[in-house]
Each structure stands twice: as structure tokens, then as C-alpha cells.
Design a protein around this motif. Structure first.
Motif, PDB file in Angstrom:
ATOM      1  N   ILE A 132      54.236  45.841  48.553  1.00  0.00           N
ATOM      2  CA  ILE A 132      53.565  45.781  47.249  1.00  0.00           C
ATOM      3  C   ILE A 132      52.154  45.226  47.372  1.00  0.00           C
ATOM      4  O   ILE A 132      51.278  45.512  46.552  1.00  0.00           O
ATOM      5  CB  ILE A 132      54.401  44.954  46.245  1.00  0.00           C
ATOM      6  N   LYS A 133      51.903  44.460  48.416  1.00  0.00           N
ATOM      7  CA  LYS A 133      50.583  43.843  48.563  1.00  0.00           C
ATOM      8  C   LYS A 133      49.487  44.876  48.808  1.00  0.00           C
ATOM      9  O   LYS A 133      48.336  44.665  48.425  1.00  0.00           O
ATOM     10  CB  LYS A 133      50.621  42.792  49.668  1.00  0.00           C
ATOM     11  N   ASN A 134      49.819  46.004  49.417  1.00  0.00           N
ATOM     12  CA  ASN A 134      48.824  47.058  49.595  1.00  0.00           C
ATOM     13  C   ASN A 134      48.383  47.630  48.255  1.00  0.00           C
ATOM     14  O   ASN A 134      47.187  47.879  48.026  1.00  0.00           O
ATOM     15  CB  ASN A 134      49.386  48.174  50.479  1.00  0.00           C
ATOM     16  N   THR A 135      49.341  47.832  47.363  1.00  0.00           N
ATOM     17  CA  THR A 135      49.010  48.308  46.017  1.00  0.00           C
ATOM     18  C   THR A 135      48.173  47.279  45.264  1.00  0.00           C
ATOM     19  O   THR A 135      47.206  47.621  44.575  1.00  0.00           O
ATOM     20  CB  THR A 135      50.299  48.600  45.231  1.00  0.00           C
ATOM     21  N   TRP A 138      44.575  47.299  46.379  1.00  0.00           N
ATOM     22  CA  TRP A 138      43.870  48.446  45.803  1.00  0.00           C
ATOM     23  C   TRP A 138      43.493  48.182  44.351  1.00  0.00           C
ATOM     24  O   TRP A 138      42.365  48.448  43.919  1.00  0.00           O
ATOM     25  CB  TRP A 138      44.762  49.689  45.910  1.00  0.00           C
ATOM     26  N   GLU A 139      44.427  47.634  43.589  1.00  0.00           N
ATOM     27  CA  GLU A 139      44.143  47.324  42.187  1.00  0.00           C
ATOM     28  C   GLU A 139      43.083  46.230  42.072  1.00  0.00           C
ATOM     29  O   GLU A 139      42.230  46.270  41.179  1.00  0.00           O
ATOM     30  CB  GLU A 139      45.428  46.884  41.479  1.00  0.00           C
TER      31      GLU A 139
END
Length: 207
Positions: A132-135, A138-139
Motif C-alpha cells: 500500500i505504501k507505493n500507492t 504516488w498519491e
């Protein structure tokens, strides 16, 4: 001379509970900017001295006249309104814009960083979702681009006047670097360098 915190002085008008490595830094910094003396108790979240005032165990806690106030943004708003600084007056259009920027930072910056922290070390290991940290990164980068378009011309988020959103944004950007969330906008990098050089910030961060 700016009053210095004295953890031994029970007569200080304010008591701040929480470590400088948490959102408590926001409150300590504001008190330094306001020049208000305070007592600092560097307690960790969920510590006995914290739960007594906030059953959720979260920091910071500000105690004023025996009354605890929780949530860093609520504390900042209270102090700014009480002392008539670092905020525009309630009921003005400038205050509406200030509050809008504050909410944007909480929704898009603070929330992303806190969710990343939860899935890094807060939640039990079996409940963490490392991907989830990649998303979230990006946000976070996308939110930076949006913020730059909303910032006024000048040294601060709202232009020439330092306000509550500046304290929240500076703390979030500092937190981001620690969490390895890149600050990709050059304007925000310059802004962060400038804000972290403020004497009041340096005093609070050194506690």
C-alpha cells in the motif's frame, strides 16, 4: 527573550504531553512562535501519563487550566485564536481559505503519512500491507502538485502571513523525508528548508 520550556515549573500556563518525534512538535513549535512559556512532558503514545488525559492514548495533549485538549490541529487552532496570531480571524474569507488548506493537508498529506506508518510499524505485523505504501507515495506526489497550485505568492502557504497550515505542512514534509516519501516539488523543498531554519522551529525540534 523568548520564554523557554521548563519541565520543572508547575506554574507554566500550558503543559504539552508528547515526544518531539510525534505531532507534538507542531504544538511545541507554535508555543515557541507565540513566545508562551510551557511545561513539556515527553511521554510516548499510550503511556500512563497520556492515557490519563486521553483514553485513546494519542499525543499531543495540551493542558490549559487543568483542562486537556487533544488533536494537534484542534490545539493549534485554539492557541492561535486565543493569542490572536498565526491565524486569520474566524468568520473572514481569509480564515475560510486557511481552514480549507488545513483540511487539505490533513486529508492528503497527514493521512497518507499516517496510513504508511500504520502499515510499517503501528499495526500488528500480520495486519500490515506493505504494497500500500507505493500507492500512498504516488498519491503524496500528486497532492504536492495540487498544493503548489493552491499556495499564494510569498514565503508562507497563504502568502506573507504565517498561519496554522504552515506548521502542519512543515511537519508533514519533515515526516515525509523520514518515511522516505519524496518531496518532488522544488517550491516545497525550498519552502521546507526556509521554515526549518526558523528559530522557533529549531528550538522546538531540539527539545
Amino acid at each position: 527573550m523568548t520564554p523557554r520550556p521548563d519541565s520543572r515549573d508547575p506554574a507554566a500556563p500550558y503543559t504539552v504531553i508528547g515526544t518531539v518525534g510525534s505531532r507534538s512538535l507542531r504544538v511545541l513549535w507554535m508555543l515557541e512562535e507565540l513566545g508562551q512559556p510551557y511545561r513539556h512532558i515527553p511521554a510516548n503514545p499510550h503511556g500512563e501519563g497520556v492515557v490519563a488525559f486521553n483514553p485513546a492514548g494519542k499525543v499531543p495533549v495540551l493542558i490549559d487550566d487543568g483542562t486537556p485538549i487533544t488533536d494537534s490541529t484542534a490545539i493549534l487552532t485554539y492557541l492561535a485564536d486565543r493569542h490572536g496570531r498565526l491565524s486569520y480571524p474566524a468568520g473572514t474569507l481569509d480564515r475560510a481559505r486557511q481552514d480549507s488548506l488545513t483540511q487539505f493537508l490533513l486529508d492528503e498529506f497527514d493521512a497518507a503519512l499516517w496510513l504508511a506508518a500504520r502499515h510499517s510499524f503501528v499495526l500488528p505485523e500480520e495486519m500490515r500491507l506493505s504494497a500500500i505504501k507505493n500507492t500512498l507515495r504516488w498519491e503524496f506526489e500528486r497532492s504536492q502538485r495540487t498544493l503548489v497550485h493552491r499556495m499564494a505568492e510569498g514565503d508562507f502557504v497563504m502568502g506573507e502571513t504565517m498561519t496554522v497550515p504552515d506548521i502542519i505542512l512543515t511537519h508533514c514534509l519533515t515526516w515525509a523525508l523520514t518515511a522516505r516519501f519524496p518531496v518532488v516539488e522544488a517550491r516545497l523543498t525550498a519552502y521546507l528548508d526556509r521554515m526549518r531554519q526558523r528559530p522557533a522551529f529549531r528550538r522546538a525540534a531540539a527539545l
